[in-house]
Enzyme design. Structure first.
Site, PDB file in Angstrom:
ATOM      1  N   HIS A 151       0.798  -1.231   0.000  1.00  0.00           N
ATOM      2  CA  HIS A 151       0.000   0.000   0.000  1.00  0.00           C
ATOM      3  C   HIS A 151       0.828   1.277   0.000  1.00  0.00           C
ATOM      4  O   HIS A 151       0.282   2.365  -0.129  1.00  0.00           O
ATOM      5  CB  HIS A 151      -0.976   0.026   1.173  1.00  0.00           C
TER       6      HIS A 151
HETATM    7  C1  UD1 Z   1      -2.506   5.277   5.924  1.00  0.00           C
HETATM    8  C2  UD1 Z   1      -1.227   5.811   6.577  1.00  0.00           C
HETATM    9  C3  UD1 Z   1      -0.147   4.742   6.504  1.00  0.00           C
HETATM   10  C4  UD1 Z   1      -0.629   3.430   7.092  1.00  0.00           C
HETATM   11  C5  UD1 Z   1      -1.909   3.016   6.366  1.00  0.00           C
HETATM   12  C6  UD1 Z   1      -2.474   1.733   6.916  1.00  0.00           C
HETATM   13  C7  UD1 Z   1      -0.787   8.214   6.380  1.00  0.00           C
HETATM   14  C8  UD1 Z   1       0.043   9.224   5.685  1.00  0.00           C
HETATM   15  N1  UD1 Z   1      -0.719   6.961   5.870  1.00  0.00           N
HETATM   16  O1  UD1 Z   1      -2.231   5.070   4.537  1.00  0.00           O
HETATM   17  O2  UD1 Z   1       0.970   5.180   7.248  1.00  0.00           O
HETATM   18  O3  UD1 Z   1       0.368   2.451   6.923  1.00  0.00           O
HETATM   19  O4  UD1 Z   1      -2.878   4.063   6.544  1.00  0.00           O
HETATM   20  O5  UD1 Z   1      -3.512   1.244   6.089  1.00  0.00           O
HETATM   21  O6  UD1 Z   1      -1.437   8.544   7.341  1.00  0.00           O
HETATM   22  N2  UD1 Z   1      -9.591   4.670   1.553  1.00  0.00           N
HETATM   23  C9  UD1 Z   1     -10.802   4.050   1.477  1.00  0.00           C
HETATM   24  N3  UD1 Z   1     -11.393   3.668   2.654  1.00  0.00           N
HETATM   25  C10 UD1 Z   1     -10.830   3.879   3.858  1.00  0.00           C
HETATM   26  C11 UD1 Z   1      -9.594   4.517   3.919  1.00  0.00           C
HETATM   27  C12 UD1 Z   1      -8.978   4.910   2.758  1.00  0.00           C
HETATM   28  O7  UD1 Z   1     -11.352   3.854   0.409  1.00  0.00           O
HETATM   29  O8  UD1 Z   1     -11.423   3.496   4.879  1.00  0.00           O
HETATM   30  C13 UD1 Z   1      -8.926   5.061   0.298  1.00  0.00           C
HETATM   31  C14 UD1 Z   1      -9.156   6.509  -0.050  1.00  0.00           C
HETATM   32  O9  UD1 Z   1      -9.295   6.634  -1.419  1.00  0.00           O
HETATM   33  C15 UD1 Z   1      -7.889   7.202   0.358  1.00  0.00           C
HETATM   34  C16 UD1 Z   1      -6.847   6.123   0.181  1.00  0.00           C
HETATM   35  O10 UD1 Z   1      -7.520   4.891   0.450  1.00  0.00           O
HETATM   36  O11 UD1 Z   1      -7.631   8.334  -0.393  1.00  0.00           O
HETATM   37  C17 UD1 Z   1      -5.669   6.254   1.092  1.00  0.00           C
HETATM   38  O12 UD1 Z   1      -6.087   6.418   2.455  1.00  0.00           O
HETATM   39  P1  UD1 Z   1      -5.205   7.274   3.484  1.00  0.00           P
HETATM   40  O13 UD1 Z   1      -5.780   7.208   4.835  1.00  0.00           O
HETATM   41  O14 UD1 Z   1      -4.973   8.633   2.905  1.00  0.00           O
HETATM   42  O15 UD1 Z   1      -3.800   6.577   3.451  1.00  0.00           O
HETATM   43  P2  UD1 Z   1      -3.404   5.028   3.491  1.00  0.00           P
HETATM   44  O16 UD1 Z   1      -2.781   4.682   2.180  1.00  0.00           O
HETATM   45  O17 UD1 Z   1      -4.510   4.164   3.979  1.00  0.00           O
END
Ligand code: UD1
Length: 374
Positions: free
Chosen positions: A206
C-alpha cells in the site's frame, strides 16, 4: 488522569486496544477515545474495533480521505474544540499516520502534554509521509515510548532529553498475544479453501512509492503472478491499491469467499479484519509486505518476511527477527522469494520486551508521573 487517546487508521486501532484496556483497569485513569475517521470503510475500521474488542469511540471526527494537508488540517480543526471542552491532562497518540501528527500539533498548541507510543522509529527516508509524521511528532511530544533500542538511539541523536524516553516494548505484540486464542480459531482458512499444511504466501502492498505509479504496480503484479505459479498468494487489497488496479484496467474482483487457493494464482481478496489477517500471517510460508507493523507481527510469529522496500524504520525485525529488505525490483522479488521457499524457515526469539506487557508499562509510567505531580 484524563487522557484523550486519538486514533485514525488501521494500524492505530491495533495499538490503542491494549492501552485502553490497561487504562480502564486503573480507577485513576479516565480515558476518552477519539476516532478521526481517517479510515472509515467497515473493513478498515469497524471490523478492527469488533475484532480487538475496543469500545466505541466517544467522538468520531469523520475527516475521511483527502490530500495530506487537508486531512491533517481537518483533524486539527475538528479535534481542537474537543480538547477545549474536555481539558485533558494528556493526549496520547500512536504510530505515524497523518492523524498522529495532527492530534499532536493540536494538543501542544493548547499546552497539553503529549505521549507518543511507538516513538523514535526512523527509516531515514524523508520521501515517506510517515517519516515526516514521526520526526515532527517526536520533536514536540513529552513522553516518548519506544519499541526497540534503535528508537532510543535515534531520539538521543536528535537531541531529545533522555528523561522523556522510555523503552517499553511493543503494544502491537500485546494485541497479538491477548487475542491469540481468538485468531487461532479464525474461520478464514475454510473461507479461502486453505487446506491444513498446504503452503501459501501472504502479500500486502500500500505504500504510495510502490503503488501510485501504474507502470511500477503492473510490473509488481507481473512478478508476483510468476511467483504464484510456485506458491499460491493471498493478497488482501488495500482500497488505495484497488483504485490503482481498477484504473489501470486490471480485471480484479476482490472477494473473501469462494477463493480457491488450489489454483496457482494470486487470490485478490477484500481487506481482512485483524483476527483473520493475523491468523493468515501465522500459518503463511512467506509474507511479502511493504507495511511496517506486519514486519513486526511476522517476526514474533516466526514467519519469513520479505519487505518490499529499501529501508525499514524497524531494524530489530532484521537483526532479531525474520525480516529481510529486498527493495521493489520485480526480478529480485521473484529470486528472493524462491530462495526463501527453498530454505526451511528459521525461528528466532522475540525482540527484547516484546512480551505482551508494553501497555501496562506505559500506563505505569504515566501513573507514576501523575502521582509525583499530586
Ligand atoms: C494510511 C497511513 C499509513 C498506514 C496506512 C495503513 C498516512 C500518511 N498513511 O495510509 O501510514 O500504513 O494508513 O492502512 O497517514 N480509503 C478508502 N477507505 C478507507 C480509507 C482509505 O477507500 O477506509 C482510500 C481513499 O481513497 C484514500 C486512500 O484509500 O484516499 C488512502 O487512504 P489514506 O488514509 O490517505 O492513506 P493510506 O494509504 O490508507
Amino acid at each position: 488522569m484524563r487522557i484523550v487517546n486519538v486514533v485514525g487508521a488501521r494500524p492505530n486501532f491495533v495499538k490503542i486496544a491494549p492501552l485502553i484496556r490497561a487504562m480502564t483497569r486503573r480507577p485513576a485513569f479516565v480515558p476518552t477515545l477519539v476516532h478521526t475517521g481517517q479510515h472509515y470503510d467497515a473493513s478498515m475500521s469497524e471490523q478492527f474495533f469488533t475484532d480487538l474488542e475496543i469500545r466505541r469511540p466517544d467522538f468520531n471526527l469523520e475527516v475521511g480521505s483527502g490530500s495530506h494537508a487537508v486531512q491533517t488540517a481537518q483533524v486539527m480543526h475538528r479535534l481542537d474544540p474537543i480538547l477545549e471542552a474536555t481539558r485533558p491532562d494528556l493526549v496520547l497518540v500512536v504510530g505515524d499516520v497523518n492523524s498522529t501528527l495532527a492530534a499532536t500539533i493540536t494538543a501542544v498548541k493548547r499546552s497539553i502534554p503529549v505521549a507518543h507510543v511507538e516513538a523514535g522509529l526512523r527509516s531515514f527516508d524523508r520521501s515517506m509521509p510517515e517519516e515526516i509524521n514521526r520526526i515532527l511528532t517526536d520533536a514536540v511530544a513529552d513522553f516518548l515510548f519506544v519499541t526497540e533500542e534503535s528508537g532510543r538511539e535515534n531520539l538521543l541523536r536528535e537531541g531529545v532529553d533522555p528523561a522523556k524516553i522510555h523503552f517499553v516494548g511493543n503494544v502491537m505484540i500485546d494485541a497479538l498475544e491477548s487475542s491469540r486464542r481468538r485468531w487461532e480459531r479464525s474461520p478464514i482458512f475454510e473461507k479461502l479453501g486453505v487446506e491444513t499444511n498446504s503452503p501459501y504466501a501472504l502479500l500486502t502492498l500500500h505504500r504510495p512509492s510502490n503503488v501510485d505509479d501504474p507502470h511500477k504496480l503492473a510490473k509488481f503484479v507481473e512478478a508476483l503472478e510468476t511467483l504464484a505459479r510456485h506458491i499460491p498468494i493471498v493478497f488482501p487489497v488495500h482500497p488505495r491499491v484497488k483504485q490503482q488496479l481498477l484504473r489501470s484496467g486490471h480485471g480484479l474482483a476482490p472477494r473473501t469467499d469462494s477463493v480457491d487457493l488450489r489454483r496457482k494464482a494470486i487470490a485478490y481478496v477484500d481487506p481482512l479484519g485483524y483476527l483473520d489477517f493475523v491468523a493468515l500471517v501465522s500459518r503463511a510460508r512467506l509474507v511479502l509486505t511493504d507495511s511496517g507493523g506486519i514486519q513486526e507481527e511476522a517476526t514474533v510469529l516466526g514467519v519469513p518476511c520479505l519487505t518490499l522496500r529499501d529501508t525499514t524504520e524497524r531494524p530489530v525485525t532484521v537483526t532479531h527477527g525474520t525480516n529481510r529488505l529486498i527493495g521493489s525490483a520485480p526480478d529480485r522479488i521473484l529470486n528472493e522469494a524462491l530462495q526463501t521457499l527453498a530454505q526451511p524457515p528459521r525461528r528466532n526469539g522475540a525482540p527484547p520486551l516484546w512480551d505482551g506487557h508494553a501497555a501496562e508499562r506505559i500506563v505505569e509510567i504515566l501513573n507514576r508521573t501523575a502521582t509525583r505531580k499530586d
